[in-house]
Design a protein around this motif. Structure first.
Motif, PDB file in Angstrom:
ATOM      1  N   THR A  24       0.829  -1.206   0.000  1.00 22.27           N
ATOM      2  CA  THR A  24       0.000   0.000   0.000  1.00 22.27           C
ATOM      3  C   THR A  24       0.863   1.256   0.000  1.00 22.27           C
ATOM      4  OG1 THR A  24      -1.771  -1.138   1.212  1.00 22.27           O
ATOM      5  CG2 THR A  24      -1.794   1.263   1.249  1.00 22.27           C
ATOM      6  N   VAL A  25       1.889   1.261   0.850  1.00 22.39           N
ATOM      7  CA  VAL A  25       2.797   2.414   0.909  1.00 22.39           C
ATOM      8  C   VAL A  25       3.509   2.593  -0.425  1.00 22.39           C
ATOM      9  CG1 VAL A  25       4.881   3.335   1.998  1.00 22.39           C
ATOM     10  CG2 VAL A  25       3.124   2.231   3.402  1.00 22.39           C
ATOM     11  N   LEU A  26       3.940   1.486  -1.019  1.00 22.84           N
ATOM     12  CA  LEU A  26       4.608   1.554  -2.326  1.00 22.84           C
ATOM     13  C   LEU A  26       3.682   2.146  -3.376  1.00 22.84           C
ATOM     14  CD1 LEU A  26       7.090   0.792  -4.077  1.00 22.84           C
ATOM     15  CD2 LEU A  26       5.996  -1.423  -4.469  1.00 22.84           C
ATOM     16  N   PHE A  27       2.437   1.668  -3.421  1.00 19.89           N
ATOM     17  CA  PHE A  27       1.458   2.202  -4.366  1.00 19.89           C
ATOM     18  C   PHE A  27       1.232   3.696  -4.135  1.00 19.89           C
ATOM     19  CE2 PHE A  27      -1.026  -2.001  -5.288  1.00 19.89           C
ATOM     20  CZ  PHE A  27       0.040  -2.424  -6.062  1.00 19.89           C
ATOM     21  N   GLY A  28       1.187   4.083  -2.841  1.00 21.88           N
ATOM     22  CA  GLY A  28       0.907   5.476  -2.510  1.00 21.88           C
ATOM     23  C   GLY A  28       2.045   6.417  -2.844  1.00 21.88           C
ATOM     24  N   LEU A  29       3.270   5.961  -2.613  1.00 17.84           N
ATOM     25  CA  LEU A  29       4.431   6.833  -2.833  1.00 17.84           C
ATOM     26  C   LEU A  29       4.872   6.852  -4.291  1.00 17.84           C
ATOM     27  CD1 LEU A  29       6.588   6.045   0.323  1.00 17.84           C
ATOM     28  CD2 LEU A  29       4.980   7.918  -0.044  1.00 17.84           C
ATOM     29  N   LEU A  30       4.475   5.818  -5.050  1.00 14.09           N
ATOM     30  CA  LEU A  30       4.826   5.761  -6.472  1.00 14.09           C
ATOM     31  C   LEU A  30       3.539   5.710  -7.300  1.00 14.09           C
ATOM     32  CD1 LEU A  30       7.730   3.143  -6.314  1.00 14.09           C
ATOM     33  CD2 LEU A  30       7.938   5.628  -6.467  1.00 14.09           C
ATOM     34  N   PRO A  31       2.935   6.878  -7.552  1.00 16.22           N
ATOM     35  CA  PRO A  31       1.658   6.918  -8.269  1.00 16.22           C
ATOM     36  C   PRO A  31       1.675   6.205  -9.614  1.00 16.22           C
ATOM     37  CG  PRO A  31       2.189   9.071  -7.360  1.00 16.22           C
ATOM     38  CD  PRO A  31       3.394   8.207  -7.159  1.00 16.22           C
ATOM     39  N   ILE A  32       2.859   6.138 -10.237  1.00 12.90           N
ATOM     40  CA  ILE A  32       2.932   5.466 -11.538  1.00 12.90           C
ATOM     41  C   ILE A  32       2.590   3.977 -11.409  1.00 12.90           C
ATOM     42  CG2 ILE A  32       5.384   4.869 -11.394  1.00 12.90           C
ATOM     43  CD1 ILE A  32       5.591   5.611 -14.366  1.00 12.90           C
ATOM     44  N   ILE A  33       2.787   3.424 -10.174  1.00 11.84           N
ATOM     45  CA  ILE A  33       2.431   2.032  -9.909  1.00 11.84           C
ATOM     46  C   ILE A  33       1.016   1.942  -9.340  1.00 11.84           C
ATOM     47  CG2 ILE A  33       3.019  -0.033  -8.560  1.00 11.84           C
ATOM     48  CD1 ILE A  33       5.906   0.891  -8.564  1.00 11.84           C
ATOM     49  N   GLY A  34       0.678   2.877  -8.455  1.00 10.82           N
ATOM     50  CA  GLY A  34      -0.608   2.817  -7.761  1.00 10.82           C
ATOM     51  C   GLY A  34      -1.801   3.236  -8.593  1.00 10.82           C
ATOM     52  N   TYR A  35      -1.553   3.820  -9.748  1.00 14.40           N
ATOM     53  CA  TYR A  35      -2.652   4.265 -10.600  1.00 14.40           C
ATOM     54  C   TYR A  35      -2.464   3.747 -12.022  1.00 14.40           C
ATOM     55  CZ  TYR A  35      -3.847   7.529  -6.866  1.00 14.40           C
ATOM     56  OH  TYR A  35      -4.202   8.079  -5.663  1.00 14.40           O
ATOM     57  N   ILE A  36      -3.548   3.247 -12.601  1.00 20.04           N
ATOM     58  CA  ILE A  36      -3.537   2.816 -13.999  1.00 20.04           C
ATOM     59  C   ILE A  36      -4.291   3.871 -14.804  1.00 20.04           C
ATOM     60  CG2 ILE A  36      -4.274   1.065 -15.655  1.00 20.04           C
ATOM     61  CD1 ILE A  36      -4.246  -0.965 -13.368  1.00 20.04           C
ATOM     62  N   ARG A  37      -3.602   4.528 -15.704  1.00 22.35           N
ATOM     63  CA  ARG A  37      -4.247   5.558 -16.527  1.00 22.35           C
ATOM     64  C   ARG A  37      -4.675   4.940 -17.851  1.00 22.35           C
ATOM     65  NH1 ARG A  37      -4.487  10.170 -14.162  1.00 22.35           N
ATOM     66  NH2 ARG A  37      -3.018  10.667 -12.483  1.00 22.35           N
ATOM     67  N   LEU A  38      -5.972   5.016 -18.108  1.00 21.42           N
ATOM     68  CA  LEU A  38      -6.534   4.435 -19.322  1.00 21.42           C
ATOM     69  C   LEU A  38      -6.462   5.440 -20.472  1.00 21.42           C
ATOM     70  CD1 LEU A  38      -9.630   2.664 -17.736  1.00 21.42           C
ATOM     71  CD2 LEU A  38      -7.374   1.714 -18.217  1.00 21.42           C
TER      72      LEU A  38
END
Length: 207
Positions: A24-38
Protein backbone atom coordinates in the motif's frame (compact mmCIF):
# COMPACT_ATOMS: atom_id res chain seq x y z
CA UNK A 1 -7.20 -23.81 19.56
CA UNK A 2 -3.90 -24.46 21.39
CA UNK A 3 -1.20 -21.84 22.03
CA UNK A 4 1.03 -23.00 19.16
CA UNK A 5 -1.85 -22.81 16.67
CA UNK A 6 -2.89 -19.39 18.00
CA UNK A 7 0.68 -18.08 17.70
CA UNK A 8 0.97 -19.42 14.16
CA UNK A 9 -2.32 -17.75 13.21
CA UNK A 10 -1.22 -14.44 14.76
CA UNK A 11 2.17 -14.56 13.05
CA UNK A 12 0.48 -15.29 9.73
CA UNK A 13 -1.86 -12.31 10.14
CA UNK A 14 1.02 -10.02 11.11
CA UNK A 15 2.98 -11.16 8.05
CA UNK A 16 -0.02 -10.45 5.81
CA UNK A 17 -0.53 -7.01 7.38
CA UNK A 18 3.17 -6.21 6.96
CA UNK A 19 3.37 -7.36 3.35
CA UNK A 20 0.14 -5.77 2.14
CA UNK A 21 0.76 -2.64 4.22
CA UNK A 22 4.15 -2.24 2.55
CA UNK A 23 2.51 -2.73 -0.85
CA UNK A 24 0.00 0.00 0.00
CA UNK A 25 2.80 2.41 0.91
CA UNK A 26 4.61 1.55 -2.33
CA UNK A 27 1.46 2.20 -4.37
CA UNK A 28 0.91 5.48 -2.51
CA UNK A 29 4.43 6.83 -2.83
CA UNK A 30 4.83 5.76 -6.47
CA UNK A 31 1.66 6.92 -8.27
CA UNK A 32 2.93 5.47 -11.54
CA UNK A 33 2.43 2.03 -9.91
CA UNK A 34 -0.61 2.82 -7.76
CA UNK A 35 -2.65 4.26 -10.60
CA UNK A 36 -3.54 2.82 -14.00
CA UNK A 37 -4.25 5.56 -16.53
CA UNK A 38 -6.53 4.44 -19.32
CA UNK A 39 -6.31 5.84 -22.87
CA UNK A 40 -9.61 7.73 -22.57
CA UNK A 41 -8.38 9.70 -19.53
CA UNK A 42 -9.78 7.65 -16.65
CA UNK A 43 -7.39 6.82 -13.79
CA UNK A 44 -7.97 3.62 -11.80
CA UNK A 45 -6.35 3.43 -8.39
CA UNK A 46 -4.98 0.16 -7.01
CA UNK A 47 -4.58 1.52 -3.48
CA UNK A 48 -7.75 -0.18 -2.21
CA UNK A 49 -6.68 -3.63 -3.44
CA UNK A 50 -4.24 -4.57 -0.61
CA UNK A 51 -6.80 -3.53 2.04
CA UNK A 52 -9.51 -5.69 0.48
CA UNK A 53 -7.13 -8.61 -0.04
CA UNK A 54 -5.99 -8.46 3.59
CA UNK A 55 -9.59 -8.46 4.77
CA UNK A 56 -10.50 -11.45 2.58
CA UNK A 57 -7.42 -13.49 3.49
CA UNK A 58 -6.90 -12.63 7.17
CA UNK A 59 -10.16 -11.20 8.47
CA UNK A 60 -11.58 -7.92 9.86
CA UNK A 61 -8.64 -6.95 12.09
CA UNK A 62 -6.08 -7.34 9.29
CA UNK A 63 -8.32 -5.49 6.84
CA UNK A 64 -8.80 -2.65 9.30
CA UNK A 65 -5.05 -2.39 10.04
CA UNK A 66 -4.13 -2.29 6.35
CA UNK A 67 -6.93 0.23 5.85
CA UNK A 68 -5.27 2.47 8.45
CA UNK A 69 -2.01 2.28 6.48
CA UNK A 70 -3.96 3.12 3.30
CA UNK A 71 -5.50 6.11 5.08
CA UNK A 72 -2.17 7.36 6.43
CA UNK A 73 -0.71 7.13 2.93
CA UNK A 74 -3.63 9.20 1.66
CA UNK A 75 -3.09 11.71 4.46
CA UNK A 76 0.58 12.04 3.51
CA UNK A 77 -0.31 12.58 -0.15
CA UNK A 78 -2.80 15.27 0.89
CA UNK A 79 -0.12 17.07 2.91
CA UNK A 80 1.91 17.35 -0.31
CA UNK A 81 -1.07 18.58 -2.35
CA UNK A 82 -1.24 22.07 -3.81
CA UNK A 83 -4.98 22.41 -3.15
CA UNK A 84 -8.43 21.32 -4.28
CA UNK A 85 -10.30 18.34 -2.81
CA UNK A 86 -7.03 16.51 -2.16
CA UNK A 87 -6.08 19.04 0.51
CA UNK A 88 -9.16 18.10 2.58
CA UNK A 89 -7.68 14.64 3.15
CA UNK A 90 -5.24 16.06 5.73
CA UNK A 91 -8.17 15.48 8.11
CA UNK A 92 -7.79 11.85 9.33
CA UNK A 93 -11.58 11.56 9.60
CA UNK A 94 -11.64 11.93 5.82
CA UNK A 95 -8.42 10.15 4.85
CA UNK A 96 -8.13 7.36 7.45
CA UNK A 97 -11.62 6.57 8.77
CA UNK A 98 -13.22 5.58 5.42
CA UNK A 99 -10.23 3.30 4.63
CA UNK A 100 -10.56 1.59 8.03
CA UNK A 101 -14.23 1.04 7.23
CA UNK A 102 -13.27 -0.36 3.81
CA UNK A 103 -11.22 -3.15 5.39
CA UNK A 104 -13.94 -3.94 7.92
CA UNK A 105 -16.70 -3.87 5.29
CA UNK A 106 -14.80 -6.20 2.93
CA UNK A 107 -14.25 -8.76 5.71
CA UNK A 108 -17.85 -8.64 6.98
CA UNK A 109 -19.26 -8.91 3.45
CA UNK A 110 -17.08 -11.97 2.81
CA UNK A 111 -18.05 -13.62 6.10
CA UNK A 112 -21.74 -13.00 5.38
CA UNK A 113 -21.57 -14.38 1.84
CA UNK A 114 -19.70 -17.50 2.99
CA UNK A 115 -22.37 -18.05 5.66
CA UNK A 116 -25.05 -18.23 2.98
CA UNK A 117 -22.97 -21.01 1.39
CA UNK A 118 -21.47 -19.19 -1.58
CA UNK A 119 -18.17 -20.73 -2.76
CA UNK A 120 -15.25 -18.89 -1.14
CA UNK A 121 -13.76 -17.65 -4.43
CA UNK A 122 -17.12 -16.28 -5.62
CA UNK A 123 -17.81 -14.72 -2.21
CA UNK A 124 -14.38 -13.05 -2.32
CA UNK A 125 -15.00 -11.62 -5.79
CA UNK A 126 -18.44 -10.25 -4.90
CA UNK A 127 -17.10 -8.84 -1.62
CA UNK A 128 -14.29 -7.05 -3.47
CA UNK A 129 -16.79 -5.42 -5.84
CA UNK A 130 -19.23 -4.37 -3.12
CA UNK A 131 -16.45 -3.16 -0.82
CA UNK A 132 -15.07 -0.95 -3.60
CA UNK A 133 -18.46 0.75 -4.03
CA UNK A 134 -18.73 1.06 -0.23
CA UNK A 135 -15.33 2.76 -0.21
CA UNK A 136 -16.49 5.37 -2.70
CA UNK A 137 -19.59 6.06 -0.59
CA UNK A 138 -17.58 6.17 2.66
CA UNK A 139 -15.15 8.75 1.23
CA UNK A 140 -17.96 10.88 -0.22
CA UNK A 141 -19.88 10.80 3.08
CA UNK A 142 -16.76 11.69 5.08
CA UNK A 143 -16.05 14.66 2.82
CA UNK A 144 -19.58 16.01 3.18
CA UNK A 145 -19.86 15.30 6.92
CA UNK A 146 -16.48 16.70 7.98
CA UNK A 147 -15.80 19.30 5.27
CA UNK A 148 -19.20 19.91 3.71
CA UNK A 149 -18.86 23.67 3.22
CA UNK A 150 -15.47 23.39 1.50
CA UNK A 151 -16.64 20.52 -0.73
CA UNK A 152 -19.78 22.38 -1.78
CA UNK A 153 -17.72 25.46 -2.62
CA UNK A 154 -15.12 23.49 -4.58
CA UNK A 155 -17.82 21.62 -6.50
CA UNK A 156 -19.82 24.81 -7.15
CA UNK A 157 -22.81 23.78 -5.08
CA UNK A 158 -23.02 20.12 -6.12
CA UNK A 159 -24.73 17.90 -3.55
CA UNK A 160 -23.71 14.50 -2.21
CA UNK A 161 -25.75 12.57 -4.78
CA UNK A 162 -24.25 14.50 -7.69
CA UNK A 163 -20.75 14.02 -6.27
CA UNK A 164 -21.23 10.24 -6.01
CA UNK A 165 -22.49 10.17 -9.61
CA UNK A 166 -19.31 11.97 -10.69
CA UNK A 167 -17.24 9.33 -8.88
CA UNK A 168 -19.30 6.42 -10.23
CA UNK A 169 -17.32 5.75 -13.47
CA UNK A 170 -14.09 5.49 -11.47
CA UNK A 171 -15.81 3.30 -8.86
CA UNK A 172 -17.04 0.92 -11.56
CA UNK A 173 -13.58 0.65 -13.12
CA UNK A 174 -11.98 0.12 -9.69
CA UNK A 175 -14.59 -2.49 -8.77
CA UNK A 176 -13.82 -4.46 -11.94
CA UNK A 177 -10.09 -4.24 -11.15
CA UNK A 178 -10.74 -5.41 -7.57
CA UNK A 179 -12.87 -8.31 -8.81
CA UNK A 180 -10.17 -9.51 -11.24
CA UNK A 181 -7.20 -9.17 -8.86
CA UNK A 182 -8.84 -10.15 -5.55
CA UNK A 183 -10.92 -12.91 -7.14
CA UNK A 184 -7.88 -14.34 -8.91
CA UNK A 185 -5.53 -14.19 -5.91
CA UNK A 186 -8.02 -15.60 -3.39
CA UNK A 187 -9.16 -18.26 -5.87
CA UNK A 188 -5.59 -19.56 -6.14
CA UNK A 189 -5.09 -19.40 -2.36
CA UNK A 190 -8.32 -21.26 -1.57
CA UNK A 191 -7.60 -23.89 -4.23
CA UNK A 192 -4.11 -24.43 -2.82
CA UNK A 193 -5.44 -24.60 0.74
CA UNK A 194 -8.05 -27.15 -0.35
CA UNK A 195 -5.41 -29.40 -1.93
CA UNK A 196 -3.24 -29.22 1.19
CA UNK A 197 -6.25 -30.08 3.35
CA UNK A 198 -7.04 -33.16 1.26
CA UNK A 199 -3.44 -34.30 1.37
CA UNK A 200 -3.34 -33.97 5.16
CA UNK A 201 -6.45 -36.15 5.43
CA UNK A 202 -5.05 -38.88 3.18
CA UNK A 203 -4.07 -41.94 5.25
CA UNK A 204 -0.38 -42.80 5.28
CA UNK A 205 0.73 -46.14 3.87
CA UNK A 206 1.23 -48.72 6.55
CA UNK A 207 4.77 -49.99 7.06
Amino acid sequence: MNIATANHSLNKKLAIIGALGALTVLFGLLPIIGYIRLPWGLAITLLHIPTILGALIAGPLAGTCIGVIFGLTSLYQASQSAGGLDLLFVNPLISVLPRMMLGLAAALLFIGLVKIRLPSSLAATISAVLATFCHTIFVALALYIFAGAQVTTLLEGAGLGAFILVLLPNAVAEAITAAIICGGVTGVLYATAGKKSKLSQKPKDSV
